[in-house]
Enzyme design. Structure first.
Site, PDB file in Angstrom:
ATOM      1  N   LYS A   1       2.287  -3.350   7.300  1.00  0.00           N
ATOM      2  CA  LYS A   1       2.563  -3.550   5.872  1.00  0.00           C
ATOM      3  C   LYS A   1       3.997  -3.156   5.545  1.00  0.00           C
ATOM      4  CE  LYS A   1       0.311  -4.756   2.988  1.00  0.00           C
ATOM      5  NZ  LYS A   1       0.133  -6.138   2.459  1.00  0.00           N
TER       6      LYS A   1
ATOM      7  N   TYR B   1      -1.773  -0.426  10.960  1.00  0.00           N
ATOM      8  CA  TYR B   1      -1.926  -1.089   9.664  1.00  0.00           C
ATOM      9  C   TYR B   1      -0.741  -0.816   8.757  1.00  0.00           C
ATOM     10  CZ  TYR B   1      -3.192  -1.456   4.747  1.00  0.00           C
ATOM     11  OH  TYR B   1      -3.158  -1.718   3.401  1.00  0.00           O
TER      12      TYR B   1
ATOM     13  N   THR C   1       0.823  -1.211   0.000  1.00  0.00           N
ATOM     14  CA  THR C   1       0.000   0.000   0.000  1.00  0.00           C
ATOM     15  C   THR C   1       0.853   1.255   0.000  1.00  0.00           C
ATOM     16  OG1 THR C   1      -1.575   1.263   1.367  1.00  0.00           O
ATOM     17  CG2 THR C   1      -0.095  -0.195   2.520  1.00  0.00           C
ATOM     18  N   ASP C   2       0.295   2.338  -0.489  1.00  0.00           N
ATOM     19  CA  ASP C   2       0.995   3.624  -0.435  1.00  0.00           C
ATOM     20  C   ASP C   2       1.061   4.174   0.986  1.00  0.00           C
ATOM     21  OD1 ASP C   2      -1.688   4.297  -0.139  1.00  0.00           O
ATOM     22  OD2 ASP C   2      -1.726   5.754  -1.769  1.00  0.00           O
ATOM     23  N   GLU C   3       0.274   3.628   1.905  1.00  0.00           N
ATOM     24  CA  GLU C   3       0.248   4.148   3.270  1.00  0.00           C
ATOM     25  C   GLU C   3       1.564   3.936   4.005  1.00  0.00           C
ATOM     26  OE1 GLU C   3      -3.306   3.711   5.593  1.00  0.00           O
ATOM     27  OE2 GLU C   3      -4.476   3.128   3.822  1.00  0.00           O
TER      28      GLU C   3
END
Length: 351
Positions: free
Chosen positions: A160, A156, A130-132
């Site tokens: 990741k 989260y 994810t870009d997060e």
């Protein structure tokens, strides 16, 4: 011909990928493993008779080794993850278990079967992230690139980020053939109704409030799930082992604008189809009221990142990837899918 194992393949993005790959590569064999937690739905892939389903947990290392060995798997596509930020804030343990320990279990199995037992066997471990993991951007900051420093801000995204680092380490330390993609906000069919777009569509249909965090000015880059699948396909087929590719939709929008488009879309489709008022009598347009009347503003989420944006230059230049849908096109198709597939989402919600 390839033998794929798609982890989390009964979830939102994984399920869409299974549909996409089976359609595009009918000569390949696709196996799905999913533990069928709340966000995994067997019915998402039930109409794919050639897709072989296995219920299990990626943290079960012995099971992962057995599947890779017995099914002669040569490609793992790892979607299996806990992914809802709100849930990670209230209960981070599940995110550590699945996203970090689960990914490590898969990597250990792949190393054992492909490298230690099957020396020289062509393989690919593709990890979906994810870009997060890159943190939050200011309005005038450049978009995330593959070289952007990791700065995860939620349990989260931290979990990741850890899984991304493990994948990289298994490539550089053991020689495992890997690729990673980091995507922006996905939307489309089969998305569990806790995420913004399906939640707000379903809430609007039932006359429920549309709660908007803070002032609604947080910005996300929106990516239709099928465009994401195209990017993953390109990374698997053409990506260089050990490389990371950012997959974006090129559609930066404030959350409040997304909500306004949902409201306008629901109003328009009720005007277009009068029978919807009979199916959903509590929806505002069924009572000649605008859907926007359901909007409410609530206290902002803890650690809420302000802006995400993806620079997909590397994926475009090296893989030939470009997003094919505008948000307007993708959202219109998504709204119609939810209206046409009430039987899929109805069992998932409480009315």
């Amino acid at each position: 011909m390839a033998n794929l194992l798609v982890t989390g393949g009964a979830g939102f993005i994984g399920g869409n990928f299974v549909h996409f790959w089976c359609r595009r590569h009918p000569e390949d064999t696709v196996h799905v493993i999913d533990s069928l937690t709340y966000a995994g739905n067997r019915s998402t892939i039930a109409d794919l008779p050639d897709c072989q389903f296995h219920q299990g947990d990626i943290r079960d290392n012995a099971l992962m080794e057995q599947l890779l060995r017995d099914l002669d798997i040569d490609t793992v596509v790892n979607f299996a993850a806990e992914s809802h930020v709100d849930r990670s804030i209230s209960g981070p343990d599940a995110f550590i278990d699945t996203n970090i320990l689960g990914t490590h279990s898969l990597l250990k199995a792949a190393r054992k079967v492909w490298l230690e037992e099957g020396v020289g066997k062509a393989h690919r471990f593709h990890h979906v992230s994810t870009d997060e993991v890159y943190g939050s951007l200011k309005l005038d900051d450049p978009a995330f690139r593959e070289t952007t420093q990791y700065r995860p801000n939620s349990p989260y995204s931290a979990s990741k980020a850890a899984s991304d680092h493990l994948v990289r380490a298994y490539h550089h330390t053991y020689g495992l053939e890997v690729t990673t993609t980091n995507c922006s906000n996905n939307y489309g069919p089969y998305q569990y109704p806790e995420k913004l777009i399906p939640l707000f569509i379903i809430n609007a249909l039932h006359g429920r409030g549309l709660p908007i965090y803070g002032d609604g000015r947080n910005i996300r880059d929106w990516l239709h799930v099928e465009d994401h699948c195209r990017g993953i396909e390109a990374a698997i087929l053409a990506g260089v082992s050990g490389e990371v590719y950012n997959i974006g939709g090129g559609q930066e929008l404030p959350n409040i604008e997304v909500v306004d488009r949902i409201c306008a879309g629901v109003d328009e489709i009720f005007e277009e189809n009068e029978k919807l008022a009979e199916r959903f009598p509590n929806a505002p347009p069924a009572m000649n009221q605008p859907t926007s009347s359901l909007k409410t503003f609530v206290e902002d989420r803890k650690g809420h990142d302000h802006r995400y944006a993806i620079d997909e230059t590397k994926a475009r230049d090296e893989l030939g990837y470009t997003p094919s849908r505008t948000f307007s096109e993708g959202f219109s198709a998504t709204l119609r899918w939810y209206l046409s597939n009430e039987g899929w989402w109805r069992p998932l919600i409480k009315i």
